[in-house]
Design a protein around this motif. Structure first.
Motif, PDB file in Angstrom:
ATOM      1  N   SER A  49      51.301 -15.560   5.950  1.00 29.75           N
ATOM      2  CA  SER A  49      52.414 -15.988   6.797  1.00 29.75           C
ATOM      3  C   SER A  49      53.762 -15.720   6.133  1.00 29.75           C
ATOM      4  CB  SER A  49      52.289 -17.486   7.118  1.00 29.75           C
ATOM      5  OG  SER A  49      51.089 -17.731   7.828  1.00 29.75           O
ATOM      6  N   ILE A  50      53.752 -15.389   4.852  1.00 30.83           N
ATOM      7  CA  ILE A  50      54.992 -15.102   4.140  1.00 30.83           C
ATOM      8  C   ILE A  50      55.017 -13.616   3.789  1.00 30.83           C
ATOM      9  CG2 ILE A  50      56.381 -15.604   2.102  1.00 30.83           C
ATOM     10  CD1 ILE A  50      55.081 -18.342   1.983  1.00 30.83           C
ATOM     11  N   TRP A 101      58.837 -15.807   7.403  1.00 26.96           N
ATOM     12  CA  TRP A 101      57.625 -16.407   7.957  1.00 26.96           C
ATOM     13  C   TRP A 101      57.200 -15.609   9.179  1.00 26.96           C
ATOM     14  CZ3 TRP A 101      54.957 -20.200   5.549  1.00 26.96           C
ATOM     15  CH2 TRP A 101      55.621 -20.910   4.545  1.00 26.96           C
TER      16      TRP A 101
END
Length: 301
Positions: free
Chosen positions: A47-48, A76
């Protein structure tokens, strides 16, 4: 993504072995725990996304390109999206006849026909960059290889289209800047429509046919010889004018002496000169012509 897949496999195996009749059923619970931990770590890392400085990221989910552009830094994102980075710094594309200088193999210089039907070879460099806000559209319609798909063909086509308005010699000398400004405007318009920004267009070299080069060199040498001759003639004219003014001055001086001096004035000047000579400390014996051509002798003793 790898951790997500590994965690999912561990979780599936944990549930599959959750049968008391199996000898290794005791590993079911640890496998489930490990699987959940791996999935959580995979979700966190997926997600990063880190985007390097000077680049932006374009997201695509199952082939669908999203409009949100990822700026440089940490972002994100949906763990399932695929991120493609685009370089938004200044880039250059060189079309040259020098081996391995351009991105293409061999001679990549641009050969054009001028208004007088001569072939001219042009070496050129294009400085451009990607418009960050247009990267999703570029990814959808062009892809990441925009330099070969857009920059190169547009540049070569526009140069050929505009070169036909100029003679070879004018293109090489007096009209070079005008030609560069003209193709800059047309190429800039085409690149802007496709999400690219043209920064500068550099015509590095224009090679003319050997016969035209010889003609130009002969013309330049003739012009230099003519300028040199003009300088020599101008110098001679000035020297002749100087001599004429000098002669006129001498003639005027002699005319003044001939017409302006009286006998009394001449006698006065003679007496004045005699007094100066007599007063001189170096003169011991002075012989002068007296009245009636009788010499006058003065002695200081």
């Amino acid at each position: 993504m790898f951790l997500l897949i590994l965690g999912a496999l561990a979780l599936i195996i944990g549930f599959a072995t959750n049968t008391p009749s199996l000898e290794f059923s005791r590993f079911s619970r640890p496998l489930k725990v490990v699987g959940i931990i791996l999935i959580l770590i995979g979700l966190a890392t997926s997600s990063i996304r880190q985007i390097d400085a000077g680049t932006v990221g374009v997201q695509s989910l199952f082939g669908s390109v999203q409009d949100r552009v990822l700026e440089s830094g940490l972002n994100w994102v949906n763990p399932l999206v695929e991120v493609t980075e685009f370089d938004v710094k200044t880039q250059n594309y060189t079309m040259s006849g020098v081996q391995d200088e351009s991105g293409q193999q061999g001679d990549d210089a641009i050969r054009v026909l001028t208004a007088d039907g001569l072939e001219v070879i042009i070496d050129l460099t294009v400085l451009y960059r990607v418009n960050p806000t247009e990267t999703p559209r570029i990814y959808r319609s062009i892809g990441s290889d925009y330099s070969n798909k857009v920059v190169r063909p547009i540049t070569r086509t526009r140069i050929r289209d505009n070169a036909v308005y100029y003679d070879a010699v004018a293109l090489y000398s007096t009209k070079r800047d005008e030609f560069q400004n003209r193709i800059y405007k047309t190429i800039e318009s085409d690149l802007t429509k496709r999400g690219l920004m043209l920064e500068q267009l550099l015509i590095r070299n224009i090679n003319l046919p050997a016969s035209v080069k010889t003609t130009i060199e002969s013309k330049i040498n003739a012009e230099q010889d003519a300028q040199k001759m003009q300088f020599v003639l101008q110098k001679e004219r000035q020297e002749a004018e100087r001599k004429r003014v000098e002669a006129q001055g001498i003639a005027d001086y002699q005319k003044i002496l001939a017409t302006g001096l009286s006998d009394k004035q001449l006698v006065y000047e003679q007496i004045k000169a005699q007094r100066e000579l007599a007063a001189s400390p170096n003169a011991k014996i002075i012989v002068l012509g007296g009245r009636g051509n009788v010499p006058l002798i003065l002695n200081d003793k």
